[in-house]
Write a protein that holds these residues in place. Structure first.
Motif, PDB file in Angstrom:
ATOM      1  N   GLY A  56      17.325 -15.464  32.468  1.00 21.00           N
ATOM      2  CA  GLY A  56      17.338 -14.315  31.560  1.00 21.00           C
ATOM      3  C   GLY A  56      18.173 -13.180  32.087  1.00 21.00           C
ATOM      4  N   ALA A  57      18.129 -12.950  33.412  1.00 18.75           N
ATOM      5  CA  ALA A  57      18.918 -11.872  34.018  1.00 18.75           C
ATOM      6  C   ALA A  57      20.407 -12.142  33.860  1.00 18.75           C
ATOM      7  CB  ALA A  57      18.550 -11.732  35.488  1.00 18.75           C
ATOM      8  N   ARG A  62      25.835 -11.447  30.655  1.00 17.14           N
ATOM      9  CA  ARG A  62      26.792 -12.257  29.900  1.00 17.14           C
ATOM     10  C   ARG A  62      26.908 -11.749  28.462  1.00 17.14           C
ATOM     11  NH1 ARG A  62      24.600 -16.741  30.915  1.00 17.14           N
ATOM     12  NH2 ARG A  62      23.452 -17.083  28.947  1.00 17.14           N
ATOM     13  N   GLU A  63      25.789 -11.362  27.881  1.00 18.25           N
ATOM     14  CA  GLU A  63      25.795 -10.918  26.494  1.00 18.25           C
ATOM     15  C   GLU A  63      26.086  -9.431  26.353  1.00 18.25           C
ATOM     16  OE1 GLU A  63      22.041 -12.048  24.872  1.00 18.25           O
ATOM     17  OE2 GLU A  63      22.476 -14.219  24.940  1.00 18.25           O
ATOM     18  N   HIS A  64      25.892  -8.659  27.442  1.00 18.11           N
ATOM     19  CA  HIS A  64      26.088  -7.207  27.380  1.00 18.11           C
ATOM     20  C   HIS A  64      26.929  -6.730  28.565  1.00 18.11           C
ATOM     21  CE1 HIS A  64      22.967  -7.234  24.290  1.00 18.11           C
ATOM     22  NE2 HIS A  64      22.195  -7.898  25.128  1.00 18.11           N
ATOM     23  N   LYS A  68      27.809  -2.992  32.790  1.00 17.93           N
ATOM     24  CA  LYS A  68      28.337  -2.972  34.153  1.00 17.93           C
ATOM     25  C   LYS A  68      28.832  -1.590  34.564  1.00 17.93           C
ATOM     26  CE  LYS A  68      29.629  -7.864  34.107  1.00 17.93           C
ATOM     27  NZ  LYS A  68      30.740  -8.847  34.198  1.00 17.93           N
ATOM     28  N   THR A  69      29.015  -0.697  33.615  1.00 16.82           N
ATOM     29  CA  THR A  69      29.411   0.673  33.935  1.00 16.82           C
ATOM     30  C   THR A  69      28.541   1.646  33.145  1.00 16.82           C
ATOM     31  OG1 THR A  69      31.083   0.758  32.174  1.00 16.82           O
ATOM     32  CG2 THR A  69      31.800  -0.018  34.350  1.00 16.82           C
ATOM     33  N   GLY A  70      28.547   2.891  33.561  1.00 12.28           N
ATOM     34  CA  GLY A  70      27.793   3.916  32.853  1.00 12.28           C
ATOM     35  C   GLY A  70      26.372   4.048  33.360  1.00 12.28           C
ATOM     36  N   LEU A  71      25.605   4.849  32.655  1.00 14.34           N
ATOM     37  CA  LEU A  71      24.208   5.133  32.996  1.00 14.34           C
ATOM     38  C   LEU A  71      23.300   4.306  32.100  1.00 14.34           C
ATOM     39  CD1 LEU A  71      21.885   6.860  34.251  1.00 14.34           C
ATOM     40  CD2 LEU A  71      22.353   8.561  32.469  1.00 14.34           C
ATOM     41  N   THR A  72      22.358   3.583  32.696  1.00 21.17           N
ATOM     42  CA  THR A  72      21.363   2.832  31.926  1.00 21.17           C
ATOM     43  C   THR A  72      19.995   3.458  32.162  1.00 21.17           C
ATOM     44  OG1 THR A  72      22.584   0.747  32.055  1.00 21.17           O
ATOM     45  CG2 THR A  72      20.231   0.611  31.586  1.00 21.17           C
ATOM     46  N   VAL A 194      25.601   6.059  27.738  1.00 23.00           N
ATOM     47  CA  VAL A 194      24.216   5.910  28.189  1.00 23.00           C
ATOM     48  C   VAL A 194      23.627   4.708  27.472  1.00 23.00           C
ATOM     49  CG1 VAL A 194      21.934   6.954  28.344  1.00 23.00           C
ATOM     50  CG2 VAL A 194      23.969   8.384  28.599  1.00 23.00           C
ATOM     51  N   HIS A 195      23.317   3.665  28.247  1.00 19.01           N
ATOM     52  CA  HIS A 195      22.735   2.439  27.703  1.00 19.01           C
ATOM     53  C   HIS A 195      21.211   2.482  27.860  1.00 19.01           C
ATOM     54  CE1 HIS A 195      26.882   1.139  28.060  1.00 19.01           C
ATOM     55  NE2 HIS A 195      26.829   1.225  29.385  1.00 19.01           N
ATOM     56  N   SER A 196      20.538   1.531  27.238  1.00 18.15           N
ATOM     57  CA  SER A 196      19.088   1.420  27.396  1.00 18.15           C
ATOM     58  C   SER A 196      18.709  -0.044  27.511  1.00 18.15           C
ATOM     59  CB  SER A 196      18.355   2.079  26.227  1.00 18.15           C
ATOM     60  OG  SER A 196      18.785   1.550  24.991  1.00 18.15           O
ATOM     61  N   LEU A 197      17.745  -0.320  28.399  1.00 16.05           N
ATOM     62  CA  LEU A 197      17.296  -1.678  28.663  1.00 16.05           C
ATOM     63  C   LEU A 197      15.870  -1.616  29.199  1.00 16.05           C
ATOM     64  CD1 LEU A 197      18.481  -4.697  28.820  1.00 16.05           C
ATOM     65  CD2 LEU A 197      18.610  -4.269  31.286  1.00 16.05           C
ATOM     66  N   VAL A 198      14.970  -2.425  28.656  1.00 16.58           N
ATOM     67  CA  VAL A 198      13.582  -2.449  29.124  1.00 16.58           C
ATOM     68  C   VAL A 198      13.134  -3.886  29.351  1.00 16.58           C
ATOM     69  CG1 VAL A 198      12.936  -0.289  27.978  1.00 16.58           C
ATOM     70  CG2 VAL A 198      12.662  -2.477  26.769  1.00 16.58           C
ATOM     71  N   THR A 199      12.093  -4.045  30.162  1.00 13.05           N
ATOM     72  CA  THR A 199      11.462  -5.349  30.370  1.00 13.05           C
ATOM     73  C   THR A 199      10.175  -5.393  29.560  1.00 13.05           C
ATOM     74  OG1 THR A 199      10.433  -4.435  32.367  1.00 13.05           O
ATOM     75  CG2 THR A 199      12.404  -5.786  32.672  1.00 13.05           C
ATOM     76  N   VAL A 200       9.931  -6.527  28.895  1.00  8.44           N
ATOM     77  CA  VAL A 200       8.763  -6.654  28.013  1.00  8.44           C
ATOM     78  C   VAL A 200       8.115  -8.015  28.230  1.00  8.44           C
ATOM     79  CG1 VAL A 200       7.950  -6.669  25.623  1.00  8.44           C
ATOM     80  CG2 VAL A 200       9.834  -5.158  26.285  1.00  8.44           C
TER      81      VAL A 200
END
Length: 355
Positions: A56-57, A62-64, A68-72, A194-200
């Protein structure tokens, strides 16, 4: 969980779910405790954990690839300790902004992952208490290196007091809170995404990373507006997965009602209540109140707390149950010292008022 911690958690739940009953809030706390057990089980076998998270990681990057750059920004949601793992699996170093409490909790996990699993990327910790942390983040973003931060940390060098003093108001369904604008100001200054990503956690016993929106604000966007968008997204995710959020304590010290209030002119001189001329004035108890452990008095309607100064729950219950009472009757029941200590203050805070 201690009784006082449970009370705080139940009280904080009202900020997002003001219409829930106690049974619903208690049920959510039980589910949350089970989620904690799942995370401990996951970390109990690092080799198995990598087998579970690595596919999954890798799929995340690969999909996003723009991550690889910017603030998440992320949230303390689900197995949040694994939130930065996609960068590490991809061989990328990532700067992670943390406070000292979170660093002490999360660093051993990554030390174990790095040593036992030999992940090709590494975490560069950037404690907010360290010198020059803002400059380090600025340099990393200027070099197009990824930076990661938990939005719901909402903390700074001066803690909750600084958030109350310097933060902006953000409305939640049950109460307003104060939030920091620092991440938005940094992104706006550098013109970085500014990106966003969470674990669920999922229903099959596993978990996944969920990508959220990316913000690219135009030049001239106010930091307050950008901050509002970030926290609207964050609390929207939390309301969809409330049992998985592990940062309810983030709310405890930043309620807008905790800010110093403008004095009420009507209560400017509450000592009138002790004057001889008013000893037979009929008074009533006006506001719902609860006494908490630690000598705290909760104004239920006002969503705020005061020092109880020794006031007891039974004393409040007695006054609340009376149709009316006078200062002279209070002195007779509780003694003169009690009246001098509590009565003017309860008048000033709006708990007691003339009938």
């Amino acid at each position: 969980m201690s009784d006082i911690q449970r009370q705080w958690d139940l009280w904080n739940l009202k900020a997002l779910f003001p219409d829930w009953g106690e049974q619903e809030r208690e049920g959510l706390l039980r589910v949350g405790a089970a989620q904690d057990a799942r995370q401990q089980e996951l970390f109990g076998d690092p080799a198995e954990a990598r087998q579970r998270f690595e596919p999954g990681a890798r799929r995340v990057m690969r999909e996003h690839p723009d991550l690889k750059t910017g603030l998440t920004v992320s949230l303390h949601l689900g197995p949040y300790s694994l939130a930065p793992v996609p960068w590490l699996v991809a061989g990328l170093d990532i700067h992670v902004l943390v406070n000292s409490t979170s660093l002490a909790e999360i660093k051993p996990i990554y030390d174990g992952l790095q040593a036992g699993l030999r992940l090709p990327g590494r975490v560069v910790w950037v404690p907010i208490e360290g010198e020059g942390f803002a400059l380090r983040l600025w340099r990393a973003l200027r070099r197009n290196q990824p930076v990661f931060a938990f939005l719901d940390g909402n903390d700074g060098l001066d803690g909750c007091e600084g958030t109350l003093r310097q933060g902006i108001r953000h409305g939640l369904p049950g109460r307003d809170i104060r939030v920091r604008t620092g991440l938005a100001r940094l992104a706006l200054r550098l013109r970085c995404p500014v990106h966003s990503l969470v674990t669920v956690w999922d229903d099959q016993g596993g978990f996944n990373w969920q990508r959220g929106p990316t913000w690219r604000w135009p030049c001239g966007t106010a930091a307050e507006a950008a901050t509002g968008e970030l926290f609207d997204w964050g609390f929207g995710v939390i309301r969809r997965h409330p049992a998985q959020w592990r940062a309810w304590n983030m709310l405890t010290g930043v309620y807008d009602s905790y800010r110093p209030a403008t004095p009420d002119p009507a209560a400017a001189d509450p000592w009138w209540i002790l004057a001889t001329a008013f000893r037979d004035t009929r008074l009533v108890w006006r506001r719902a109140a609860e006494v908490w452990p630690g000598d705290m008095l909760e104004d239920v309607a006002g969503n705020c707390f005061y020092a109880a100064e020794g006031l007891q729950a039974g004393e409040i219950g007695h006054l609340r149950g009376l149709g009316s009472f006078s200062p002279s009757e209070l002195t007779e029941w509780r003694g003169k010292e009690w009246g001098v200590r509590h009565l003017p203050r309860l008048v000033a805070l709006g708990f007691i008022a003339p009938q």
